[in-house]
Write a protein that holds these residues in place. Structure first.
Motif, mmCIF file in Angstrom:
data_model
loop_
_atom_site.group_PDB
_atom_site.id
_atom_site.type_symbol
_atom_site.label_atom_id
_atom_site.label_comp_id
_atom_site.label_asym_id
_atom_site.label_seq_id
_atom_site.Cartn_x
_atom_site.Cartn_y
_atom_site.Cartn_z
ATOM 1 N N THR A 50 11.229 -1.840 -2.337
ATOM 2 C CA THR A 50 10.272 -2.434 -1.725
ATOM 3 C C THR A 50 8.948 -1.788 -2.092
ATOM 4 O O THR A 50 8.821 -0.835 -2.477
ATOM 5 N N VAL A 51 7.641 -2.522 -1.657
ATOM 6 C CA VAL A 51 6.407 -1.969 -2.055
ATOM 7 C C VAL A 51 5.610 -2.014 -0.640
ATOM 8 O O VAL A 51 5.585 -3.111 0.069
ATOM 9 N N HIS A 52 4.757 -0.911 -0.257
ATOM 10 C CA HIS A 52 4.094 -0.842 1.016
ATOM 11 C C HIS A 52 2.679 -0.494 0.611
ATOM 12 O O HIS A 52 2.479 0.206 -0.098
ATOM 13 N N ARG A 53 1.912 -1.055 1.570
ATOM 14 C CA ARG A 53 0.316 -0.470 1.688
ATOM 15 C C ARG A 53 0.410 0.787 2.253
ATOM 16 O O ARG A 53 1.306 0.801 3.611
ATOM 17 N N ALA A 54 -0.137 1.697 1.978
ATOM 18 C CA ALA A 54 -0.032 3.160 2.611
ATOM 19 C C ALA A 54 -1.191 3.777 2.618
ATOM 20 O O ALA A 54 -2.120 3.420 2.063
ATOM 21 N N LEU A 55 -1.360 4.867 3.507
ATOM 22 C CA LEU A 55 -2.301 5.911 3.326
ATOM 23 C C LEU A 55 -1.603 7.192 2.938
ATOM 24 O O LEU A 55 -0.502 7.771 3.631
ATOM 25 N N GLN A 56 -2.187 8.082 2.050
ATOM 26 C CA GLN A 56 -1.847 9.373 1.665
ATOM 27 C C GLN A 56 -2.529 10.414 2.518
ATOM 28 O O GLN A 56 -3.907 10.278 2.501
ATOM 29 N N ARG A 57 -1.950 11.412 3.195
ATOM 30 C CA ARG A 57 -2.537 12.133 4.185
ATOM 31 C C ARG A 57 -2.487 13.524 3.440
ATOM 32 O O ARG A 57 -1.704 13.815 2.744
ATOM 33 N N GLY A 58 -3.600 14.203 3.784
ATOM 34 C CA GLY A 58 -3.802 15.487 3.114
ATOM 35 C C GLY A 58 -4.159 16.415 4.206
ATOM 36 O O GLY A 58 -4.506 16.252 5.244
ATOM 37 N N PRO A 59 -4.819 17.779 3.632
ATOM 38 C CA PRO A 59 -5.654 18.789 4.569
ATOM 39 C C PRO A 59 -6.592 18.294 5.313
ATOM 40 O O PRO A 59 -7.324 17.436 4.613
ATOM 41 N N SER A 60 -7.009 18.707 6.308
ATOM 42 C CA SER A 60 -8.474 18.803 6.980
ATOM 43 C C SER A 60 -8.916 17.091 7.106
ATOM 44 O O SER A 60 -9.948 16.837 7.234
ATOM 45 N N GLY A 61 -7.940 16.424 7.715
ATOM 46 C CA GLY A 61 -8.046 14.953 7.699
ATOM 47 C C GLY A 61 -8.283 13.867 6.652
ATOM 48 O O GLY A 61 -8.529 12.752 6.799
ATOM 49 N N TYR A 62 -8.123 14.466 5.495
ATOM 50 C CA TYR A 62 -8.093 13.893 4.378
ATOM 51 C C TYR A 62 -7.130 12.658 4.225
ATOM 52 O O TYR A 62 -5.973 12.886 4.536
ATOM 53 N N SER A 63 -7.598 11.656 3.685
ATOM 54 C CA SER A 63 -6.613 10.347 3.487
ATOM 55 C C SER A 63 -7.151 9.526 2.437
ATOM 56 O O SER A 63 -8.655 9.338 2.273
ATOM 57 N N LYS A 64 -6.518 8.673 1.773
ATOM 58 C CA LYS A 64 -6.648 7.945 0.821
ATOM 59 C C LYS A 64 -5.686 6.639 0.754
ATOM 60 O O LYS A 64 -4.495 6.779 0.861
ATOM 61 N N PRO A 65 -6.332 5.377 0.773
ATOM 62 C CA PRO A 65 -5.090 4.147 0.639
ATOM 63 C C PRO A 65 -4.595 4.308 -0.751
ATOM 64 O O PRO A 65 -5.089 4.886 -1.853
ATOM 65 N N CYS A 66 -3.292 3.769 -0.775
ATOM 66 C CA CYS A 66 -2.329 3.725 -1.889
ATOM 67 C C CYS A 66 -1.429 2.857 -1.704
ATOM 68 O O CYS A 66 -1.281 2.045 -0.668
ATOM 69 N N VAL A 67 -0.527 2.864 -2.938
ATOM 70 C CA VAL A 67 0.523 1.811 -2.554
ATOM 71 C C VAL A 67 1.943 2.880 -2.914
ATOM 72 O O VAL A 67 1.928 3.455 -3.814
ATOM 73 N N VAL A 68 2.859 2.528 -2.237
ATOM 74 C CA VAL A 68 4.239 3.186 -2.373
ATOM 75 C C VAL A 68 5.190 2.042 -2.600
ATOM 76 O O VAL A 68 5.336 1.110 -1.829
ATOM 77 N N LYS A 69 6.255 2.328 -3.763
ATOM 78 C CA LYS A 69 7.038 1.403 -4.001
ATOM 79 C C LYS A 69 8.412 2.415 -3.837
ATOM 80 O O LYS A 69 8.436 3.329 -4.367
ATOM 81 N N ARG A 70 9.318 1.997 -3.063
ATOM 82 C CA ARG A 70 10.469 2.631 -2.524
ATOM 83 C C ARG A 70 11.739 1.753 -3.263
ATOM 84 O O ARG A 70 11.878 0.950 -2.836
ATOM 85 N N MET A 71 12.520 2.514 -3.951
ATOM 86 C CA MET A 71 13.714 2.149 -4.361
ATOM 87 C C MET A 71 14.877 1.752 -3.295
ATOM 88 O O MET A 71 14.906 2.680 -2.359
ATOM 89 N N SER A 72 15.471 0.653 -3.522
ATOM 90 C CA SER A 72 16.563 0.574 -2.484
ATOM 91 C C SER A 72 17.607 1.539 -2.451
ATOM 92 O O SER A 72 17.860 1.985 -3.386
#
Length: 68
Positions: free
Chosen positions: A23-45
């Motif tokens: 499956t492929v998801h639109r996502a946000l990568q979270r980091g320290p101090s409120g950092y975030s960036k948009p990304c795509v995550v592909k998860r194996m069945s």
């Protein structure tokens, strides 16, 4: 857009697509101090995670995608 699921350091936001391998998801990568960036995550069945050939193909695709 609300968070659908937390997956490690990623907040999965929206399902983009589903296929026989993953499956492929639109996502946000979270980091320290409120950092975030948009990304795509592909998860194996889940049913393919114990298949060594499928895992190898999935990881090779990830390596190639990282080069883009």
């Amino acid at each position: 857009m609300p968070c659908v699921e937390v997956f490690g350091r990623y907040e999965l936001r929206e399902l983009i697509g589903r296929g026989g391998m993953a499956t492929v998801h639109r996502a946000l990568q979270r980091g320290p101090s409120g950092y975030s960036k948009p990304c795509v995550v592909k998860r194996m069945s889940v049913d393919l995670q114990n298949n060594s050939r499928a895992r190898k193909m999935f990881l090779e695709e990830a390596r190639l995608s990282a080069l883009l």
